[in-house]
Scaffold this active site. Structure first.
Site, mmCIF file in Angstrom:
data_model
loop_
_atom_site.group_PDB
_atom_site.id
_atom_site.type_symbol
_atom_site.label_atom_id
_atom_site.label_comp_id
_atom_site.label_asym_id
_atom_site.label_seq_id
_atom_site.Cartn_x
_atom_site.Cartn_y
_atom_site.Cartn_z
ATOM 1 N N HIS A 147 0.867 -1.127 -0.001
ATOM 2 C CA HIS A 147 0.091 -0.117 0.020
ATOM 3 C C HIS A 147 1.008 1.065 0.052
ATOM 4 O O HIS A 147 2.164 0.994 0.150
ATOM 5 C CB HIS A 147 -0.833 -0.080 1.293
ATOM 6 C CG HIS A 147 -2.024 -0.812 1.040
ATOM 7 N ND1 HIS A 147 -1.996 -2.129 1.412
ATOM 8 C CD2 HIS A 147 -3.197 -0.729 0.733
ATOM 9 C CE1 HIS A 147 -3.167 -2.645 1.245
ATOM 10 N NE2 HIS A 147 -4.164 -2.012 0.614
ATOM 11 N N LYS A 151 -0.503 4.742 4.773
ATOM 12 C CA LYS A 151 -1.334 3.885 5.351
ATOM 13 C C LYS A 151 -0.768 3.539 6.767
ATOM 14 O O LYS A 151 0.246 3.341 7.163
ATOM 15 C CB LYS A 151 -1.685 2.510 4.837
ATOM 16 C CG LYS A 151 -2.522 1.495 5.201
ATOM 17 C CD LYS A 151 -2.692 0.228 4.335
ATOM 18 C CE LYS A 151 -3.681 -0.571 5.109
ATOM 19 N NZ LYS A 151 -5.006 0.101 5.380
#
Ligand SMILES: NC(=O)C1=CN([C@@H]2O[C@H](COP(=O)(O)OP(=O)(O)OC[C@H]3O[C@@H](n4cnc5c(N)ncnc54)[C@H](O)[C@@H]3O)[C@@H](O)[C@H]2O)C=CC1
Ligand SMILES: O=C(O)C1=N[C@H](C(=O)O)C[C@H](O)C1
Length: 253
Positions: A147, A151
């Site tokens: 990600h 995040k």
């Protein structure tokens, strides 16, 4: 028209969800909540501390929450106590927080809760379940997710759901998060987390056998894939009986 409030309105997901709600013929964006007040798509955004009075004022049918775990629990309680249906996309909940959510929702409102609202990931989860059932013996399993650099939680909620599926189909295997030093592999499930750049959301499951490997993967290219699923779930909640639902219920899977 189903009236919608978005919590996390000014965030990466909230801004896309707000746009998709305004583009929907069946939904009306009546406001947002975030840590600072503002506006989005012509609707007011109020600061988090005012969520109760705001919900009393605008009386939405459904609240969509894409915030952070600690905030989400409070937003869920505020909505459920006022009979407002829920679509919860926030991830990173502790076991205790999940129990708080269950207690707040059950018997009160319909709540769709999913770590991933992409239709493709919900199909991907079923493919993983079937592969794990068929490859229960003789294959080492590794889970990898990647990600964007911003995040906050790791591993992703999607990866945690993958691990739940694998545990159900393979039986209990220890989850080993990363590896370093001199240690032979045993019968664990390896879990690996990549963070960097603006990666939207990649997940893969590797089944490594003797002389062959099988790898299942999903790659998201735009957060709209999650937002469209969440908006679809919001429309779905209309008229549902109270309880906790998944995207399987929304998609009829
Ligand atoms: N289930 C799914 O399909 C998906 C889930 N997510 C999850 O959604 C969450 C948010 O992700 P992003 O939008 O990328 O994060 P973000 O950080 O861009 O947005 C979160 C927003 O929530 C706001 N916020 C913080 N406390 C709040 C409160 N008490 N009330 C209202 N708003 C508050 C922040 O100011 C921020 O604007 C994360 O947990 C992420 O894992 C993200 C994408 C897809
Ligand atoms: O934070 C994100 O961006 C995402 N979070 C969700 C998760 O934790 O699984 C879903 C998606 O992968 C994007």
């Amino acid at each position: 028209m189903t009236k919608v409030v978005v919590c996390g309105a000014l965030g990466r997901m909230g801004t896309i969800i707000g746009r998709l709600v305004t583009e929907s013929p069946d939904l009306e964006l009546v406001g947002g909540v975030d840590i600072r007040e503002g506006s989005f798509y012509g609707a007011p955004v109020v600061e988090a501390e005012k969520i109760g009075e705001f919900l009393d004022e605008v009386r939405p049918d459904v609240l969509i929450d894409f915030t952070v775990a600690s905030a989400s629990v409070e937003n869920i309680k505020a909505a459920a106590s006022r009979g407002v249906a829920l679509v919860v996309g926030t991830t990173g909940f502790s076991v205790e927080q999940r129990e708080e959510i269950r207690t707040a929702v059950e018997g009160h409102v319909p709540a769709v809760i999913s770590s991933n609202y992409s239709v493709g990931v919900n199909i991907f989860w079923k493919l993983i379940r079937e592969a794990a059932r068929l490859l229960r013996e003789g294959y080492d399993v590794e889970v990898t997710e990647a990600h964007h650099r911003y995040k906050k939680d790791a591993p992703s909620g999607t990866a945690k759901t993958i691990l739940e599926i694998l545990d159900e189909e393979l039986g209990p295997r220890p989850h080993v998060y990363g590896r370093e030093g001199m240690k032979e592999r045993e019968n664990e499930i390896g879990v690996h987390v990549v963070r960097g750049g603006d990666i939207v959301g990649d997940h893969s499951v590797l089944f490594a056998g003797n002389y062959e490997t099988i790898e299942l993967s999903h790659r998201a290219y735009d957060r709209a894939v999650f937002a469209s699923g969440a908006v679809r779930a919001a429309a779905w909640t209309h008229g549902r009986t109270p309880g906790i639902y998944s995207m399987d219920d929304v998609l009829g899977l």
